[in-house]
Design a protein around this motif. Structure first.
Motif, PDB file in Angstrom:
ATOM      1  N   GLY A  46       0.851  -1.193   0.000  1.00  0.00           N
ATOM      2  CA  GLY A  46       0.000   0.000   0.000  1.00  0.00           C
ATOM      3  C   GLY A  46       0.876   1.228   0.000  1.00  0.00           C
ATOM      4  O   GLY A  46       0.736   2.122   0.830  1.00  0.00           O
ATOM      5  N   ASP A  69       0.792  -1.345  -4.751  1.00  0.00           N
ATOM      6  CA  ASP A  69      -0.459  -0.627  -4.487  1.00  0.00           C
ATOM      7  C   ASP A  69      -1.482  -1.068  -5.541  1.00  0.00           C
ATOM      8  O   ASP A  69      -1.123  -1.274  -6.700  1.00  0.00           O
ATOM      9  CB  ASP A  69      -0.257   0.891  -4.571  1.00  0.00           C
ATOM     10  N   ASP A  97      -2.357  -6.467  -5.657  1.00  0.00           N
ATOM     11  CA  ASP A  97      -2.938  -6.669  -4.325  1.00  0.00           C
ATOM     12  C   ASP A  97      -1.890  -7.158  -3.322  1.00  0.00           C
ATOM     13  O   ASP A  97      -1.200  -8.165  -3.564  1.00  0.00           O
ATOM     14  CB  ASP A  97      -4.069  -7.696  -4.446  1.00  0.00           C
ATOM     15  N   LEU A  98      -1.759  -6.458  -2.238  1.00  0.00           N
ATOM     16  CA  LEU A  98      -0.916  -6.854  -1.097  1.00  0.00           C
ATOM     17  C   LEU A  98       0.447  -7.379  -1.554  1.00  0.00           C
ATOM     18  O   LEU A  98       1.226  -6.655  -2.165  1.00  0.00           O
ATOM     19  CB  LEU A  98      -1.665  -7.876  -0.229  1.00  0.00           C
TER      20      LEU A  98
HETATM   21  C1  LIG Z   1      -3.478   4.892   4.007  1.00  0.00           C
HETATM   22  S1  LIG Z   1      -2.840   4.887   2.351  1.00  0.00           S
HETATM   23  C2  LIG Z   1      -1.104   4.941   2.765  1.00  0.00           C
HETATM   24  C3  LIG Z   1      -0.180   5.254   1.639  1.00  0.00           C
HETATM   25  C4  LIG Z   1       1.294   5.274   2.033  1.00  0.00           C
HETATM   26  N1  LIG Z   1       1.717   3.970   2.529  1.00  0.00           N
HETATM   27  C5  LIG Z   1       1.548   6.311   3.098  1.00  0.00           C
HETATM   28  O1  LIG Z   1       1.832   5.946   4.241  1.00  0.00           O
HETATM   29  O2  LIG Z   1       1.474   7.506   2.774  1.00  0.00           O
HETATM   30  C6  LIG Z   1      -3.121   3.170   1.894  1.00  0.00           C
HETATM   31  C7  LIG Z   1      -2.712   2.769   0.481  1.00  0.00           C
HETATM   32  O3  LIG Z   1      -2.953   1.352   0.370  1.00  0.00           O
HETATM   33  C8  LIG Z   1      -3.451   1.087  -0.923  1.00  0.00           C
HETATM   34  N2  LIG Z   1      -4.186  -0.195  -0.858  1.00  0.00           N
HETATM   35  C9  LIG Z   1      -5.435  -0.428  -0.405  1.00  0.00           C
HETATM   36  N3  LIG Z   1      -5.732  -1.740  -0.457  1.00  0.00           N
HETATM   37  C10 LIG Z   1      -4.635  -2.360  -0.977  1.00  0.00           C
HETATM   38  C11 LIG Z   1      -4.322  -3.713  -1.292  1.00  0.00           C
HETATM   39  N4  LIG Z   1      -5.207  -4.704  -1.082  1.00  0.00           N
HETATM   40  N5  LIG Z   1      -3.098  -3.999  -1.821  1.00  0.00           N
HETATM   41  C12 LIG Z   1      -2.214  -2.993  -2.050  1.00  0.00           C
HETATM   42  N6  LIG Z   1      -2.451  -1.690  -1.776  1.00  0.00           N
HETATM   43  C13 LIG Z   1      -3.649  -1.374  -1.229  1.00  0.00           C
HETATM   44  C14 LIG Z   1      -4.313   2.291  -1.255  1.00  0.00           C
HETATM   45  O4  LIG Z   1      -4.511   2.429  -2.652  1.00  0.00           O
HETATM   46  C15 LIG Z   1      -3.481   3.435  -0.637  1.00  0.00           C
HETATM   47  O5  LIG Z   1      -2.583   3.976  -1.582  1.00  0.00           O
END
Ligand SMILES: C[S@@+](CC[C@H](N)C(=O)[O-])C[C@H]1O[C@@H](n2cnc3c(N)ncnc32)[C@H](O)[C@@H]1O
Length: 199
Positions: A46, A69, A97-98
């Motif tokens: 993410g 992401d 995903d993840l």
């Molecule tokens: C709270 S934001 C945090 C972004 C970054 N890590 C930060 O700390 O600024 C969460 C991020 O997780 C991504 N995300 C949500 N579900 C996800 C998944 N299943 N797999 C990968 N990324 C995911 C979202 O698109 C978003 O960019």
């Protein structure tokens, strides 16, 4: 595009499309660095703007980082930040995903995933400009972390570790301590209230 400061670095941001990194997330980077000692395969799950991945790569020159992401906008912005810091050889951005798009064995998993419950959306006016899917998830909001914990158990090296951010709490543990990390996530889920501020 605009820019922000994070962990001593200047990062491009894309307000309204990708979560702008918050100062509280610098603690996630600092805790992750405490688990590193020499070469390491790291996943930043993410990654959003790529803030955590870029900061870790700058501070840990022997680390190779896989930043994932689901959001195409986030992956594009993370790539731009990785390139602007000259880190493309060690930080690989993958849309997916993840842990899906990363190598099978990891020394460290770092994540600041969505954790706020969808039904609480109206209670966070400070997040109105952030992409909904970046900060809110269904049910009690902790589903993404539960899935990551389940996946991480099989992917961490024997001496690997996992570091998570939920609100302003950093939850960390070695592979052997994943059960207690899960318990801590469930404790936070049970306590999750609208009064908690976003980190
Ligand atoms: C709270 S934001 C945090 C972004 C970054 N890590 C930060 O700390 O600024 C969460 C991020 O997780 C991504 N995300 C949500 N579900 C996800 C998944 N299943 N797999 C990968 N990324 C995911 C979202 O698109 C978003 O960019």
């Amino acid at each position: 595009m605009t820019a922000t400061r994070f962990h001593g670095l200047t990062l491009l941001t894309h307000p309204g499309h990708v979560m702008t990194p918050r100062p509280a997330t610098e603690a996630l980077v600092d805790e992750a660095l405490r688990w590193l000692d020499g070469p390491a395969q790291i996943a930043d799950v993410g990654t959003g703007s790529g803030a955590v991945a870029v900061a870790l790569a700058q501070a840990a020159p022997e680390a190779e980082i896989w930043a994932t992401d689901v959001s195409p906008a986030a992956a594009a912005l993370a790539r731009a930040n990785v390139q602007s810091h000259g880190l493309s050889d060690r930080v690989h951005v993958r849309q997916g995903d993840l842990l899906g798009p990363v190598p099978p064995e990891l020394d460290l998993i770092v994540a600041n995933l969505p954790y706020l419950p969808q039904p609480h959306r109206a209670l966070y006016p400070d997040l109105v400009d952030e992409p909904v899917a970046a900060v809110f998830a269904g049910g009690d909001g902790l589903g993404p972390y539960r899935r990551l914990l389940a996946a991480g158990a099989d992917r961490l090296a024997p001496d690997g570790a996992l570091v998570l951010q939920i609100h302003r709490t950093i939850v960390a543990g070695s592979r052997n301590e994943l059960a207690s990390v899960s318990e801590e996530v469930e404790r936070i889920a049970a306590e999750q209230t609208p009064a908690l501020a976003v980190a």
